[in-house]
Design a protein around this motif. Structure first.
Motif, PDB file in Angstrom:
ATOM      1  N   GLY A   7       0.791  -1.218   0.000  1.00 20.35           N
ATOM      2  CA  GLY A   7       0.000   0.000   0.000  1.00 20.35           C
ATOM      3  C   GLY A   7       0.828   1.274   0.000  1.00 20.35           C
ATOM      4  N   VAL A   8       2.141   1.144  -0.046  1.00 26.55           N
ATOM      5  CA  VAL A   8       3.016   2.315  -0.042  1.00 26.55           C
ATOM      6  C   VAL A   8       2.911   3.023  -1.388  1.00 26.55           C
ATOM      7  CG1 VAL A   8       5.442   3.063   0.034  1.00 26.55           C
ATOM      8  CG2 VAL A   8       4.596   1.384   1.688  1.00 26.55           C
ATOM      9  N   LYS A   9       2.675   4.328  -1.339  1.00 25.12           N
ATOM     10  CA  LYS A   9       2.541   5.119  -2.565  1.00 25.12           C
ATOM     11  C   LYS A   9       3.877   5.734  -2.990  1.00 25.12           C
ATOM     12  CE  LYS A   9      -1.717   4.272  -3.124  1.00 25.12           C
ATOM     13  NZ  LYS A   9      -2.002   3.159  -3.991  1.00 25.12           N
ATOM     14  N   ASN A  10       4.657   6.165  -2.025  1.00 25.24           N
ATOM     15  CA  ASN A  10       5.958   6.768  -2.318  1.00 25.24           C
ATOM     16  C   ASN A  10       6.959   6.309  -1.280  1.00 25.24           C
ATOM     17  OD1 ASN A  10       5.333   8.668  -4.595  1.00 25.24           O
ATOM     18  ND2 ASN A  10       3.814   9.325  -3.084  1.00 25.24           N
ATOM     19  N   GLY A  11       8.125   5.889  -1.768  1.00 16.95           N
ATOM     20  CA  GLY A  11       9.160   5.398  -0.868  1.00 16.95           C
ATOM     21  C   GLY A  11      10.238   4.700  -1.655  1.00 16.95           C
ATOM     22  N   ILE A  12      10.827   3.695  -1.031  1.00 16.72           N
ATOM     23  CA  ILE A  12      11.851   2.897  -1.698  1.00 16.72           C
ATOM     24  C   ILE A  12      11.635   1.423  -1.373  1.00 16.72           C
ATOM     25  CG2 ILE A  12      13.624   4.696  -1.830  1.00 16.72           C
ATOM     26  CD1 ILE A  12      14.979   3.399   0.628  1.00 16.72           C
ATOM     27  N   VAL A  13      12.101   0.583  -2.288  1.00 15.17           N
ATOM     28  CA  VAL A  13      12.117  -0.857  -2.049  1.00 15.17           C
ATOM     29  C   VAL A  13      13.544  -1.334  -2.265  1.00 15.17           C
ATOM     30  CG1 VAL A  13      11.329  -1.382  -4.410  1.00 15.17           C
ATOM     31  CG2 VAL A  13      11.109  -3.118  -2.621  1.00 15.17           C
ATOM     32  N   ASN A  14      14.045  -2.068  -1.294  1.00 15.74           N
ATOM     33  CA  ASN A  14      15.367  -2.661  -1.413  1.00 15.74           C
ATOM     34  C   ASN A  14      15.194  -4.148  -1.652  1.00 15.74           C
ATOM     35  OD1 ASN A  14      17.773  -4.189   0.179  1.00 15.74           O
ATOM     36  ND2 ASN A  14      18.501  -2.332  -0.837  1.00 15.74           N
ATOM     37  N   VAL A  15      15.922  -4.666  -2.639  1.00 18.48           N
ATOM     38  CA  VAL A  15      15.867  -6.078  -3.008  1.00 18.48           C
ATOM     39  C   VAL A  15      17.252  -6.642  -2.769  1.00 18.48           C
ATOM     40  CG1 VAL A  15      15.336  -7.708  -4.854  1.00 18.48           C
ATOM     41  CG2 VAL A  15      14.135  -5.504  -4.766  1.00 18.48           C
ATOM     42  N   TYR A  16      17.348  -7.631  -1.858  1.00 12.85           N
ATOM     43  CA  TYR A  16      18.634  -8.129  -1.371  1.00 12.85           C
ATOM     44  C   TYR A  16      18.728  -9.645  -1.521  1.00 12.85           C
ATOM     45  CZ  TYR A  16      22.336  -9.257   1.960  1.00 12.85           C
ATOM     46  OH  TYR A  16      23.473  -9.742   2.555  1.00 12.85           O
ATOM     47  N   ALA A  17      19.775 -10.110  -2.185  1.00 14.68           N
ATOM     48  CA  ALA A  17      20.006 -11.553  -2.352  1.00 14.68           C
ATOM     49  C   ALA A  17      20.769 -12.093  -1.144  1.00 14.68           C
ATOM     50  CB  ALA A  17      20.816 -11.813  -3.618  1.00 14.68           C
ATOM     51  N   GLN A  18      20.179 -13.065  -0.462  1.00 17.82           N
ATOM     52  CA  GLN A  18      20.893 -13.739   0.616  1.00 17.82           C
ATOM     53  C   GLN A  18      21.766 -14.826  -0.001  1.00 17.82           C
ATOM     54  OE1 GLN A  18      17.631 -14.944   3.267  1.00 17.82           O
ATOM     55  NE2 GLN A  18      18.416 -13.467   4.735  1.00 17.82           N
ATOM     56  N   GLY A  19      23.029 -14.809   0.320  1.00 15.62           N
ATOM     57  CA  GLY A  19      23.953 -15.798  -0.220  1.00 15.62           C
ATOM     58  C   GLY A  19      25.167 -15.129  -0.833  1.00 15.62           C
ATOM     59  N   ALA A  20      26.329 -15.683  -0.558  1.00 14.75           N
ATOM     60  CA  ALA A  20      27.592 -15.082  -1.001  1.00 14.75           C
ATOM     61  C   ALA A  20      27.917 -15.366  -2.458  1.00 14.75           C
ATOM     62  CB  ALA A  20      28.736 -15.575  -0.108  1.00 14.75           C
ATOM     63  N   THR A  21      27.099 -16.154  -3.139  1.00  9.54           N
ATOM     64  CA  THR A  21      27.354 -16.470  -4.548  1.00  9.54           C
ATOM     65  C   THR A  21      26.169 -16.074  -5.431  1.00  9.54           C
ATOM     66  OG1 THR A  21      26.565 -18.749  -4.234  1.00  9.54           O
ATOM     67  CG2 THR A  21      28.955 -18.357  -4.007  1.00  9.54           C
ATOM     68  N   ALA A  22      25.420 -15.085  -4.971  1.00  9.28           N
ATOM     69  CA  ALA A  22      24.266 -14.583  -5.721  1.00  9.28           C
ATOM     70  C   ALA A  22      24.266 -13.062  -5.657  1.00  9.28           C
ATOM     71  CB  ALA A  22      22.972 -15.137  -5.142  1.00  9.28           C
ATOM     72  N   ALA A  23      23.497 -12.448  -6.545  1.00  8.39           N
ATOM     73  CA  ALA A  23      23.460 -10.992  -6.610  1.00  8.39           C
ATOM     74  C   ALA A  23      22.116 -10.532  -7.149  1.00  8.39           C
ATOM     75  CB  ALA A  23      24.596 -10.482  -7.498  1.00  8.39           C
ATOM     76  N   ILE A  24      21.927  -9.214  -7.136  1.00  6.67           N
ATOM     77  CA  ILE A  24      20.742  -8.581  -7.716  1.00  6.67           C
ATOM     78  C   ILE A  24      21.217  -7.554  -8.733  1.00  6.67           C
ATOM     79  CG2 ILE A  24      18.714  -7.135  -7.283  1.00  6.67           C
ATOM     80  CD1 ILE A  24      18.393  -9.931  -6.085  1.00  6.67           C
ATOM     81  N   MET A  25      20.549  -7.528  -9.888  1.00  2.00           N
ATOM     82  CA  MET A  25      20.922  -6.604 -10.959  1.00  2.00           C
ATOM     83  C   MET A  25      19.663  -6.044 -11.612  1.00  2.00           C
ATOM     84  SD  MET A  25      22.932  -7.540 -14.512  1.00  2.00           S
ATOM     85  CE  MET A  25      24.557  -7.694 -13.779  1.00  2.00           C
ATOM     86  N   PRO A  50      18.126 -25.430  -5.043  1.00  2.55           N
ATOM     87  CA  PRO A  50      16.694 -25.653  -4.819  1.00  2.55           C
ATOM     88  C   PRO A  50      16.015 -24.471  -4.115  1.00  2.55           C
ATOM     89  CG  PRO A  50      17.977 -26.990  -3.307  1.00  2.55           C
ATOM     90  CD  PRO A  50      18.950 -26.343  -4.253  1.00  2.55           C
ATOM     91  N   VAL A  51      16.784 -23.734  -3.307  1.00  2.00           N
ATOM     92  CA  VAL A  51      16.210 -22.601  -2.566  1.00  2.00           C
ATOM     93  C   VAL A  51      17.191 -21.440  -2.585  1.00  2.00           C
ATOM     94  CG1 VAL A  51      15.429 -21.761  -0.310  1.00  2.00           C
ATOM     95  CG2 VAL A  51      14.883 -24.091  -1.018  1.00  2.00           C
ATOM     96  N   ARG A  52      16.690 -20.298  -3.041  1.00  2.00           N
ATOM     97  CA  ARG A  52      17.407 -19.025  -2.949  1.00  2.00           C
ATOM     98  C   ARG A  52      16.423 -18.016  -2.374  1.00  2.00           C
ATOM     99  NH1 ARG A  52      22.930 -18.466  -3.118  1.00  2.00           N
ATOM    100  NH2 ARG A  52      23.822 -19.209  -5.072  1.00  2.00           N
ATOM    101  N   ASN A  53      16.850 -17.279  -1.357  1.00  2.00           N
ATOM    102  CA  ASN A  53      15.987 -16.296  -0.705  1.00  2.00           C
ATOM    103  C   ASN A  53      16.395 -14.882  -1.085  1.00  2.00           C
ATOM    104  OD1 ASN A  53      14.334 -18.113   0.741  1.00  2.00           O
ATOM    105  ND2 ASN A  53      15.941 -18.374   2.261  1.00  2.00           N
ATOM    106  N   ILE A  54      15.381 -14.065  -1.337  1.00  2.00           N
ATOM    107  CA  ILE A  54      15.567 -12.665  -1.683  1.00  2.00           C
ATOM    108  C   ILE A  54      14.725 -11.856  -0.699  1.00  2.00           C
ATOM    109  CG2 ILE A  54      15.276 -10.923  -3.480  1.00  2.00           C
ATOM    110  CD1 ILE A  54      15.059 -13.917  -5.172  1.00  2.00           C
ATOM    111  N   VAL A  55      15.368 -10.961   0.043  1.00  2.00           N
ATOM    112  CA  VAL A  55      14.679 -10.136   1.027  1.00  2.00           C
ATOM    113  C   VAL A  55      14.236  -8.838   0.356  1.00  2.00           C
ATOM    114  CG1 VAL A  55      14.853  -8.977   3.262  1.00  2.00           C
ATOM    115  CG2 VAL A  55      16.127 -11.102   2.858  1.00  2.00           C
ATOM    116  N   VAL A  56      12.953  -8.546   0.464  1.00  2.00           N
ATOM    117  CA  VAL A  56      12.377  -7.321  -0.101  1.00  2.00           C
ATOM    118  C   VAL A  56      11.926  -6.449   1.065  1.00  2.00           C
ATOM    119  CG1 VAL A  56      10.584  -6.351  -1.590  1.00  2.00           C
ATOM    120  CG2 VAL A  56      11.655  -8.564  -2.168  1.00  2.00           C
ATOM    121  N   THR A  57      12.540  -5.272   1.182  1.00  2.00           N
ATOM    122  CA  THR A  57      12.232  -4.352   2.280  1.00  2.00           C
ATOM    123  C   THR A  57      11.661  -3.060   1.694  1.00  2.00           C
ATOM    124  OG1 THR A  57      14.065  -5.272   3.556  1.00  2.00           O
ATOM    125  CG2 THR A  57      13.190  -3.151   4.295  1.00  2.00           C
ATOM    126  N   ILE A  58      10.509  -2.645   2.185  1.00  2.00           N
ATOM    127  CA  ILE A  58       9.856  -1.433   1.694  1.00  2.00           C
ATOM    128  C   ILE A  58       9.864  -0.390   2.803  1.00  2.00           C
ATOM    129  CG2 ILE A  58       7.672  -0.461   0.885  1.00  2.00           C
ATOM    130  CD1 ILE A  58       7.084  -3.233  -0.326  1.00  2.00           C
TER     131      ILE A  58
END
Length: 136
Positions: A30-48, A123-131
């Protein structure tokens, strides 16, 4: 607000479009204005953030990283044979922050959010989404 996106990967090196999952979380917030951070958990993964219109761009990204950081030549390979995956993840980075504008991701027409796998398949990769909302 914070949520976890869980995916599985089917390639050793690959980009996986997670834009729609992030959009869904933003809509639920429901957030209209702000930021979202997308973070890959794991030392061999990334976000682009990258183009999704033409799959060749994603292939080019993987091929470039393979040329810049070849497998099998790193000191860490003596531990678990994935030194290149750690270096690729470090170079690309674990997160991206995107503005939320009028309840929508502030991406341009050709930008999408990708989870980058450098040590799969997994089999499992987690991505943390913080708003975070900017109260206006």
């Amino acid at each position: 607000m914070q949520k976890i996106i869980t995916i599985s990967t089917d390639k050793h090196n690959g980009l996986y479009d997670i834009t729609s999952a992030v959009e869904e979380i933003v809509a639920q917030s429901g957030v209209k204005n702000g930021i979202v951070n997308v973070y890959a958990q794991g030392a061999t993964a990334a976000i682009m953030i990258q183009e999704n219109w033409d799959y060749s761009v994603q292939t080019d990204v993987i091929n470039l990283l393979k040329k810049l950081i070849p497998a099998g030549v790193w000191e860490h390979d003596r531990q678990d044979n994935n030194g290149d995956a750690h270096l690729k993840a470090g170079l690309v980075g674990p997160s991206e922050t995107i503005p939320i504008i009028n309840g929508q991701l502030g991406l341009s027409t050709w930008q999408n959010i990708f989870f980058c796998e450098f040590d799969g398949p997994r089999p499992v990769r987690n991505i943390v989404v913080t708003i975070i909302s900017t109260q206006e």
